[in-house]
Motif scaffolding. Structure first.
Motif, PDB file in Angstrom:
ATOM      1  N   PHE A  11      60.169 -14.022  93.859  1.00  0.00           N
ATOM      2  CA  PHE A  11      59.181 -13.158  93.216  1.00  0.00           C
ATOM      3  C   PHE A  11      58.489 -12.300  94.278  1.00  0.00           C
ATOM      4  CE2 PHE A  11      59.616 -16.567  90.118  1.00  0.00           C
ATOM      5  CZ  PHE A  11      59.614 -15.870  88.911  1.00  0.00           C
ATOM      6  N   PRO A  12      58.235 -11.025  93.985  1.00  0.00           N
ATOM      7  CA  PRO A  12      57.618 -10.146  94.993  1.00  0.00           C
ATOM      8  C   PRO A  12      56.198 -10.546  95.369  1.00  0.00           C
ATOM      9  CG  PRO A  12      57.845  -9.006  92.890  1.00  0.00           C
ATOM     10  CD  PRO A  12      58.606 -10.287  92.772  1.00  0.00           C
ATOM     11  N   ASN A  13      55.485 -11.230  94.466  1.00  0.00           N
ATOM     12  CA  ASN A  13      54.126 -11.704  94.759  1.00  0.00           C
ATOM     13  C   ASN A  13      53.742 -12.749  93.709  1.00  0.00           C
ATOM     14  OD1 ASN A  13      53.021 -10.152  92.425  1.00  0.00           O
ATOM     15  ND2 ASN A  13      53.514  -8.416  93.734  1.00  0.00           N
ATOM     16  N   THR A  14      52.599 -13.387  93.933  1.00  0.00           N
ATOM     17  CA  THR A  14      52.160 -14.458  93.032  1.00  0.00           C
ATOM     18  C   THR A  14      51.870 -13.935  91.628  1.00  0.00           C
ATOM     19  OG1 THR A  14      51.221 -15.684  94.888  1.00  0.00           O
ATOM     20  CG2 THR A  14      50.447 -16.282  92.693  1.00  0.00           C
ATOM     21  N   GLN A  15      51.249 -12.749  91.549  1.00  0.00           N
ATOM     22  CA  GLN A  15      50.897 -12.187  90.245  1.00  0.00           C
ATOM     23  C   GLN A  15      52.148 -11.905  89.412  1.00  0.00           C
ATOM     24  OE1 GLN A  15      48.127 -11.987  88.658  1.00  0.00           O
ATOM     25  NE2 GLN A  15      49.052 -10.958  86.888  1.00  0.00           N
ATOM     26  N   SER A  16      53.203 -11.417  90.050  1.00  0.00           N
ATOM     27  CA  SER A  16      54.435 -11.137  89.302  1.00  0.00           C
ATOM     28  C   SER A  16      55.035 -12.432  88.753  1.00  0.00           C
ATOM     29  CB  SER A  16      55.455 -10.422  90.194  1.00  0.00           C
ATOM     30  OG  SER A  16      55.938 -11.270  91.214  1.00  0.00           O
ATOM     31  N   ALA A  17      54.921 -13.526  89.516  1.00  0.00           N
ATOM     32  CA  ALA A  17      55.421 -14.820  89.038  1.00  0.00           C
ATOM     33  C   ALA A  17      54.627 -15.277  87.823  1.00  0.00           C
ATOM     34  CB  ALA A  17      55.328 -15.852  90.158  1.00  0.00           C
TER      35      ALA A  17
ATOM     36  N   VAL B 195      54.197 -24.070  90.358  1.00  0.00           N
ATOM     37  CA  VAL B 195      53.849 -23.553  89.027  1.00  0.00           C
ATOM     38  C   VAL B 195      53.416 -24.737  88.174  1.00  0.00           C
ATOM     39  CG1 VAL B 195      54.641 -22.332  86.980  1.00  0.00           C
ATOM     40  CG2 VAL B 195      55.521 -21.684  89.229  1.00  0.00           C
ATOM     41  N   TYR B 196      52.135 -24.772  87.812  1.00  0.00           N
ATOM     42  CA  TYR B 196      51.587 -25.845  86.983  1.00  0.00           C
ATOM     43  C   TYR B 196      51.655 -25.426  85.523  1.00  0.00           C
ATOM     44  CZ  TYR B 196      49.490 -27.459  91.362  1.00  0.00           C
ATOM     45  OH  TYR B 196      49.293 -27.887  92.645  1.00  0.00           O
ATOM     46  N   ILE B 197      52.206 -26.295  84.705  1.00  0.00           N
ATOM     47  CA  ILE B 197      52.303 -26.012  83.269  1.00  0.00           C
ATOM     48  C   ILE B 197      51.794 -27.217  82.501  1.00  0.00           C
ATOM     49  CG2 ILE B 197      53.840 -25.489  81.335  1.00  0.00           C
ATOM     50  CD1 ILE B 197      55.716 -24.147  83.301  1.00  0.00           C
TER      51      ILE B 197
END
Length: 385
Positions: free
Chosen positions: A358-364, A184-186
């Motif tokens: 997380f169930p998928n990347t989009q949910s994250a 996760v890039y912030i």
């Protein structure tokens, strides 16, 4: 005022009061009132009573159908009147939809603030007497997608950010029936008035030069200008991407990360004075003072073979770690490290531990983005008080 006539069976009402709990009485009363209200609304719409001949009649009665309504005391079943042409619609559901919306927003807020879907379903059941499935709560969060996407792609050319902070953290995501790590890039930014905000969020496979480069290019496409300083840890790919994408920008190595790296290489015993002297270097008011203090440190401990690795790390990272001293005094305390971003990451981690995978990347992306938005709103409200 509209007058509604009720026909009550007193024996039934007495039995309800004596033998039922308060919630049951409230439900029964609401059903009675709302059913009668809808009946009156249909009469007004038709402009004619039952079996009444009238030139003003708009339509004809066509029986009833049952419909559930979820309210604060639970679910109630209403007897909804119909008309033959089907154009009549009672106002009850429109008015109570505000309650549904408030409940929906509350569920979303719980999820964003790190409450598990299992706990959310339990809370809703306790509040309303009616449970909702975990899959419903999960699907509900998808309503956040357009909001988070709009926030994540907002223009960045409306103001100049002289100082940027970059970091990445790893989370667990389910992908193709396997659990994998994702980065996760912030990126956060501070403007000239010392106000901070999150300007970039991305979830990618690994932390690498190519990934950081792509991330920075996306930010630039949204209007981000090259800053004076980018503060980060010493990840090689990140450092290289900063050099490539932000021409003329200085890199500030996080002093906290560097000091940790040095201290890890020190012997475990009798190092209290060494650590104290190391910290004095970064209490300097200028670059020249910091260099002089560093040389004193090297001269004092340079002959100690046990400190050789620690001193090498200091020498290698020193100049990059004092770039903040070239900036205005009022900014220096804010730009020497990535502590502010680390604290933000800790809050994300606290919520991520509840979800675990997380169930998928989009949910994250959705839930982390929603939290970052909510956190910014809270900080803004505090500043405006």
């Amino acid at each position: 005022m509209t007058q509604i006539q009720f026909s009550l069976d007193l024996d039934i009402l007495k039995d309800s009061v004596m033998n039922s709990n308060l919630d049951t009485i409230m439900k029964s009363s609401l059903v009675l009132v709302l059913n009668q209200l809808m009946e009156k609304e249909r009469d007004d719409y038709l402009q004619a009573g039952a079996y009444e001949r009238s030139n003003e009649r708009q339509d004809y009665r066509n029986g009833y159908y049952e419909r559930d309504l979820l309210i604060g005391v639970g679910k109630i079943k209403l007897r909804v009147p119909r008309t033959r042409e089907g154009n009549f619609s009672p106002t009850v559901f429109e008015k109570f939809s505000r309650v549904d919306q408030a409940l929906t927003l509350s569920m979303l807020e719980m999820v964003v603030n790190g409450v598990s879907t299992r706990k959310v379903t339990n809370i809703v059941e306790q509040l309303c007497g009616q449970g909702v499935s975990k899959s419903f709560v999960s699907s509900l969060t998808e309503k956040l997608d357009p909001i988070v996407n709009k926030w994540a792609n907002r223009p960045l050319n409306v103001q100049y950010f002289p100082y940027l902070y970059a970091d990445a953290m790893y989370i667990k995501v389910r992908e193709h029936n396997k659990v994998v790590s994702k980065a996760v890039y912030i990126m956060t930014a501070m403007n000239e008035k010392k106000k901070r905000q999150v300007i970039g969020l991305k979830v990618d496979h690994v932390e690498s030069f190519e990934a950081w480069k792509g991330f920075f290019q996306e930010l630039k496409s949204r209007g981000l200008q090259s800053p004076k300083l980018v503060i980060s840890d010493a990840h090689a790919g990140l450092k290289k991407a900063i050099e490539r994408e932000f021409i003329g920008t200085s890199w500030q190595r996080c002093t906290v990360h560097l000091k940790r790296n040095i201290i890890k290489k020190l012997p475990k015993k009798n190092m209290k004075q060494v650590i104290s002297d190391l910290r004095k270097i970064y209490k300097s008011a200028s670059g020249s003072e910091a260099r002089a203090t560093k040389e004193e440190f090297i001269n004092k401990y340079g002959d100690n073979k046990k400190l050789e690795n620690a001193l090498n790390i200091l020498e290698e990272g020193f100049e990059d770690s004092i770039q903040y001293l070239n900036e205005d005094d009022k900014y220096q305390i804010n730009i020497s490290s990535t502590n502010s971003l680390e604290r933000l990451n800790q809050e994300i981690r606290r919520r991520e531990r509840v979800i675990r995978i997380f169930p998928n990347t989009q949910s994250a992306f959705r839930l982390i983005g929603a939290f970052l938005m909510e956190n910014e709103n809270l900080q803004l409200n505090k500043r405006n008080r």
